[in-house]
Design an enzyme around this catalytic site. Structure first.
Site, short mmCIF file in Angstrom:
data_model
loop_
_atom_site.label_atom_id
_atom_site.label_comp_id
_atom_site.label_asym_id
_atom_site.label_seq_id
_atom_site.Cartn_x
_atom_site.Cartn_y
_atom_site.Cartn_z
N VAL A 154 -14.53 -37.17 -73.65
CA VAL A 154 -14.27 -38.57 -73.32
C VAL A 154 -12.77 -38.81 -73.54
O VAL A 154 -12.21 -38.44 -74.58
CB VAL A 154 -15.11 -39.51 -74.22
CG1 VAL A 154 -14.81 -40.97 -73.90
CG2 VAL A 154 -16.60 -39.21 -74.03
N GLU A 190 -17.44 -31.33 -75.87
CA GLU A 190 -16.64 -30.23 -75.29
C GLU A 190 -15.17 -30.36 -75.68
O GLU A 190 -14.40 -29.44 -75.46
CB GLU A 190 -16.77 -30.23 -73.76
CG GLU A 190 -18.12 -29.75 -73.28
CD GLU A 190 -18.19 -29.65 -71.77
OE1 GLU A 190 -17.21 -30.01 -71.08
OE2 GLU A 190 -19.25 -29.21 -71.28
N LYS A 191 -14.79 -31.49 -76.23
CA LYS A 191 -13.41 -31.64 -76.69
C LYS A 191 -13.08 -30.52 -77.67
O LYS A 191 -11.98 -30.01 -77.68
CB LYS A 191 -13.25 -33.01 -77.33
CG LYS A 191 -11.82 -33.36 -77.61
CD LYS A 191 -11.67 -33.69 -79.05
CE LYS A 191 -10.27 -33.52 -79.50
NZ LYS A 191 -10.24 -33.47 -80.96
N ASP A 192 -14.05 -30.17 -78.50
CA ASP A 192 -13.92 -29.04 -79.42
C ASP A 192 -14.72 -27.89 -78.81
O ASP A 192 -15.77 -27.51 -79.31
CB ASP A 192 -14.43 -29.44 -80.80
CG ASP A 192 -13.68 -30.65 -81.34
OD1 ASP A 192 -12.61 -30.46 -81.93
OD2 ASP A 192 -14.13 -31.79 -81.13
N HIS A 220 -17.21 -40.12 -79.79
CA HIS A 220 -18.39 -39.98 -80.66
C HIS A 220 -19.55 -40.84 -80.14
O HIS A 220 -20.71 -40.42 -80.17
CB HIS A 220 -18.06 -40.46 -82.08
CG HIS A 220 -16.99 -39.67 -82.78
ND1 HIS A 220 -15.77 -40.22 -83.10
CD2 HIS A 220 -16.97 -38.39 -83.23
CE1 HIS A 220 -15.05 -39.31 -83.74
NE2 HIS A 220 -15.74 -38.20 -83.82
N SER A 237 -9.52 -38.72 -80.04
CA SER A 237 -9.62 -37.93 -81.27
C SER A 237 -9.29 -38.82 -82.45
O SER A 237 -8.39 -39.66 -82.36
CB SER A 237 -8.61 -36.77 -81.21
OG SER A 237 -8.46 -36.21 -82.49
N SER A 238 -9.99 -38.60 -83.55
CA SER A 238 -9.68 -39.36 -84.77
C SER A 238 -8.24 -39.09 -85.20
O SER A 238 -7.58 -39.94 -85.80
CB SER A 238 -10.63 -38.96 -85.90
OG SER A 238 -11.97 -39.05 -85.47
N GLY A 260 -16.67 -39.01 -88.84
CA GLY A 260 -16.33 -40.43 -88.96
C GLY A 260 -15.03 -40.78 -88.25
O GLY A 260 -14.56 -40.04 -87.40
N ALA A 261 -14.46 -41.97 -88.60
CA ALA A 261 -13.33 -42.55 -87.86
C ALA A 261 -13.71 -42.54 -86.38
O ALA A 261 -13.01 -42.01 -85.53
CB ALA A 261 -12.04 -41.77 -88.12
P1 AMP Z 1 -15.24 -34.95 -85.31
O1 AMP Z 1 -15.65 -36.24 -85.93
O2 AMP Z 1 -13.86 -34.96 -84.77
O3 AMP Z 1 -15.56 -33.77 -86.18
O4 AMP Z 1 -16.15 -34.78 -84.03
C1 AMP Z 1 -17.54 -34.94 -84.10
C2 AMP Z 1 -18.12 -34.62 -82.75
O5 AMP Z 1 -17.57 -35.50 -81.78
C3 AMP Z 1 -17.83 -33.20 -82.27
O6 AMP Z 1 -18.97 -32.69 -81.59
C4 AMP Z 1 -16.67 -33.41 -81.33
O7 AMP Z 1 -16.56 -32.40 -80.35
C5 AMP Z 1 -17.08 -34.74 -80.71
N1 AMP Z 1 -15.92 -35.40 -80.11
C6 AMP Z 1 -14.76 -35.73 -80.71
N2 AMP Z 1 -13.91 -36.28 -79.82
C7 AMP Z 1 -14.56 -36.29 -78.62
C8 AMP Z 1 -14.21 -36.72 -77.30
N3 AMP Z 1 -13.02 -37.25 -77.03
N4 AMP Z 1 -15.13 -36.57 -76.32
C9 AMP Z 1 -16.35 -36.01 -76.58
N5 AMP Z 1 -16.73 -35.60 -77.80
C10 AMP Z 1 -15.85 -35.73 -78.80
#
Ligand code: AMP
Length: 293
Positions: free
Chosen positions: A187, A159-161, A48, A196-197, A42-43
């Protein structure tokens, strides 16, 4: 999806239970439709939403999940203050063409008496795995549950993670889970900062300094591709981000892009990965490195 004037964010169906999710996916399957899953905490931001758009290219229907997963946070980490905004998330998902939001409660995911863990090795070792020892086991547990609950054709991760993506690919393969794992390039904001959140934790001044992490990694990847020696390049990244105002540097490392094993020279595609603190935010980023020559 084309929206009519009467449609609002409340039109995005929100499912709370495994039973409802399975019924929805079964109904789509009965119509011969394919399904993509986009797991998130979320956030939501444009990173995303990029995953949702990719999901739409890969499948007929996209389910996004929003679940702040307690098992991947250590007690001292930011589970309680992690940003939560279901109404905002739901509106953004709808605008990106998502078909359904799956937002289970913690109790639904981890009912009374839950007693199972998954142990991950290989790409989970070192990097974030060394600094957040709880994280990848928790990620493996929740992603495996989401995969088995939704049984999608494909799931999309960022790929950010990068290490997380490699861990997910590995346990999906090791456990014979019949889900295709797709990665999406990071992104970024216009100044290069990875969306990033957790960027919400940055003050205005910290936010202005934060893009230096990506700039340092990009310049280093170019130097490595021109044949520069890795140890000096990694030291250079550390000095550059320290000078830019980053505090503790958890790691700056060069790894094989496919296996995530440490490498000292770039003879196959590699990845430069870093994690460093800017104020209260722990920022991570990574870039591809092409073999020299
Ligand atoms: P999170 O909500 O941060 O756990 O991320 C959920 C998904 O979104 C994961 O697969 C992350 O790698 C992806 N994600 C988060 N930020 C980005 C970004 N800036 N670009 C691409 N994917 C992202």
């Amino acid at each position: 999806m084309t929206l009519t004037a009467a449609q609002t964010s409340s039109d995005l169906p929100i499912l709370r239970t495994v039973e409802d999710l399975r019924a929805q996916v079964a109904a789509w399957r009965a119509q011969g439709l394919t399904v993509a899953l986009v797991p998130t905490m979320g956030a939501l931001h444009d990173g995303h939403l990029g995953l949702v758009r990719r999901g739409r290219e890969l499948a007929d229907r996209v389910v996004a999940s929003v679940f702040v997963n307690p098992t991947q946070f250590a007690p001292h980490e930011d589970f309680d203050r992690y940003p939560r905004d279901e109404a905002g998330d739901s509106a953004k998902l709808l605008s990106a063409g998502c078909h359904t939001l799956y937002a289970p409660t913690v109790r639904a995911m981890y009912p009374e008496g839950f007693a199972t863990a998954i142990s991950v090795g290989g790409p989970a070792e070192g990097l974030c795995g060394a600094f957040r020892p709880q994280m990848f086991g928790g990620v493996a547990l929740v992603v495996t549950k989401l995969f088995l609950q939704a049984l999608p054709d494909v799931a999309v991760f960022g790929e950010k993670d990068y290490q997380q993506l490699m861990v997910i690919r590995r346990f999906t393969r090791d456990l014979d889970i019949p889900v295709r794992v797709e990665g999406l390039p990071t992104v970024r904001e216009v100044d290069g900062l990875a969306m990033s959140s957790r960027n919400a934790y940055l003050s205005a001044e910290e936010r202005a300094r934060a893009p230096e992490l990506h700039r340092a990694l990009t310049a280093a990847a170019e130097a490595l591709a021109r044949g520069a020696e890795a140890e000096g390049v990694l030291t250079g990244i550390r000095s550059r981000i320290s000078e830019a105002g980053f505090g503790a540097i958890d790691y700056v490392e060069l790894r094989d892009a496919a296996t995530l094993e440490p490498v000292t020279a770039v003879v196959r595609p590699a990845r430069l990965l870093a994690a460093a603190w800017m104020g209260k935010a722990r920022l991570i980023d990574n870039v591809p490195v092409a073999p020299a020559g």
